[in-house]
Structure formats: C-alpha cells, structure tokens
Design an enzyme around this catalytic site. Sequence first.
Site, short mmCIF file in Angstrom:
data_model
loop_
_atom_site.label_atom_id
_atom_site.label_comp_id
_atom_site.label_asym_id
_atom_site.label_seq_id
_atom_site.Cartn_x
_atom_site.Cartn_y
_atom_site.Cartn_z
N ARG A 259 36.31 43.92 50.70
CA ARG A 259 37.37 43.00 50.36
C ARG A 259 38.24 43.91 49.08
O ARG A 259 37.90 44.47 48.09
CB ARG A 259 36.90 41.70 49.48
N HIS A 263 37.72 38.76 43.85
CA HIS A 263 36.77 37.91 44.26
C HIS A 263 37.60 36.45 44.59
O HIS A 263 37.52 36.06 45.80
CB HIS A 263 35.75 37.54 43.30
N TYR A 273 35.76 46.54 37.45
CA TYR A 273 34.26 47.03 38.18
C TYR A 273 34.23 47.62 39.17
O TYR A 273 33.21 48.35 39.61
CB TYR A 273 33.39 45.82 38.31
#
Length: 360
Positions: A259, A263, A273
């Site tokens: 993706r 999120h 991250y």
Amino acid sequence: MKHVLKNVEKQFEMFQILNEEGKIVNKEAMPDLSDDELKELMRRMVYTRILDQRSIALNRQGRLGFYAPTAGQEASQIASHFALKKEDFLLPAYRDVPQLIWHGLPLYQAFLFSRGHFHGNQMPEGVRALSPQIIIGAQYIQATGIGFGMKMRGKDAVAITYTGDGGTSQGDFYEGINFAGAYGANCIFVVQNNGFAISVPRDKQTAAKTLAQKAVAAGIEGIQVDGMDPLAVYAVTKHARERAVKGEGPMLIETITYRYGPHTMAGDDPTRYRTSDLDTEWEKKDPLVRFRRFLEDKKLWSEEEENKVIEQAKADIKEAIKKADKYPKQKVTDFIGNMFEELPSNLQEQMEEYKAKETK
C-alpha cells in the site's frame, strides 16, 4: 524436524505471469482473457486508483469519514474480483471497498459507509455481499459459514473474503480456514500481504516464511502470488473458484503487495516505520504501470483511453458525493428502529422521547 519445515517452505514459491517490465514470464499460465476483458480489467484498475486519490482528498476536506487507502493494491483487489461471478458472495475487510463497488454497491453508498451512515451498509437487491468488516479477521468465519451453506445447497458459487497480513495472526483466521477445510466449504480466502499490519512488519508477527503455508495446518491448498501482477492474481483466483464449485475444497491465496499510502487516514504516518528506499522499490512494481506496458505492447491501450477513464471516474465521483451530501441525515430514531423489529419497553420509551425531540 527443521528439515520438514524447510521442505514445506520451499514449496511456496511466488507465482507470477507478468514481470515488472510488463513481459510474460510464464506463458503456460497465461489466463484465457479476450482483448476486451484485458482492457476492462485495466479500466477498473485505473478507475480505482482515481477513486483512491479523490477519496483521500475528500477525507482531508472533511467530506468523508473513515478511509483506508488502496493505491498499490489494485491488482490484488480488482484482478481477484474480476475472476468472480455475480452469484459469488463477497465479504470484504475495510480496505476492500473497491471490490464491493465493482460487485454492485453504488458509489454514493460507499461514501455513506465511510461517513458511518447506516444506508451505506444496506446492500441493494441482487448484490451478494456484506458490508466491510472492521473487526480484524472476523470476516473469515462469516465467509466459512456462507461457503458451507453454498456447498450444502449445491450452489455454483463461492464466498470470497479478504484480510491483511496482520489478520493471519487472529484466532478467527485459523478457526475460519480450519472449519472450511474440515467441511469442504466453497470458500476463497485472500490474504493481502502488504508488509505491515498498521506499523508492525510482517516478520515481527509470525515466524512463518510465507503466509500461504498456514493453509497446510488446515489441510487446504495455499499459494503465494505476485500481488502486483493482475494476470497472476486473476489466474489463481479463477483456479480457486473452479476448485471450490467442483467440491474440491477451499483455497488460501497470499498476494504479495504494497500500500503506497497510510494504513488509514486516521493519523497513521508510514514514514515512521517505512523507509523511502522501500517505497521506491515498490513503486517500480506498480501494478498499473506493469499492466499498462503489457497492454501497450499488444496495442490495446493508449494515453487517450486512459484519460477517458480518468475523466469518467472524476465525473462519477463528483456526482456520487453530491448524492451522498443530499441524502437524509441519520437520526437517533433510525438507530433505535434499525436494531429491533419489535422494540423492548425501555427502547420504546426512548424512541418516543427522541421522536418528540426530532419533530421540534
């Protein structure tokens, strides 16, 4: 027993048909799709990318509520759905609204779902689907029940459900695939492995080298597929569907995808991250770029055709958001009335109280 585990892991090599340059590397596995079908698949993927871009913009404007970006996962989502039939039952997770739209949910209702409006969860007549599941992995158990019912009735249909890599660490995931395997339910279980469960890397949540190999414990077939390759995803899903309706049992499909966005739009920051190098690496595998090159080599796609799809998507989205804006607002009495066919006495009192307030 280490050699046994290694032997199992070696059997789950990633299945691919179309490489990053848009070239066929597995001619024998090439699906039997007509030129028109190939173009339609591309059209849906381009449309979905624009829908994602506009949905993010609408979210930032405060015109949508909850939204989980989908860019990068078009091959995994749209190509798998392209292998289905209208009779099949779709059980999406919260990132799988695009499949729901292509399955028949009107676009304005998808926007109402994002806003938390109950009408966004009401499937139109003939649309065989549940609304997107928010609880991680819960849709796997629901799909198993529906798929088992289809088998018992001898239906030429399957139940297909989706989760992310994080969903495979949920108990519902194991219970769902185990029951489906034991009873031979008409199910396709798709795990969209985009590398991160929110911010947790896949290798931090399981020691399994692949997620597809988790099918072994349930006694069902499993396969890992290049989730940025629409032809491979389509071929594998079609195979899984044919097996299920012939009574050969369910199948677990792990799509290796990515993706590009966060999120969800609810405050997640992927730069905390994920590295820019990792993003760049996956951008080179973009499913739209890959499939575009393939179609252009076959003289089936052009910039002009793509621009037409983009303009159509923008026009549809503009009209749908207008319709969603005009749709009647939710009332407290709607929530109370939708919960029960016959209201218990305490809720009857509340219903009367709020009716009085809403008529003022």
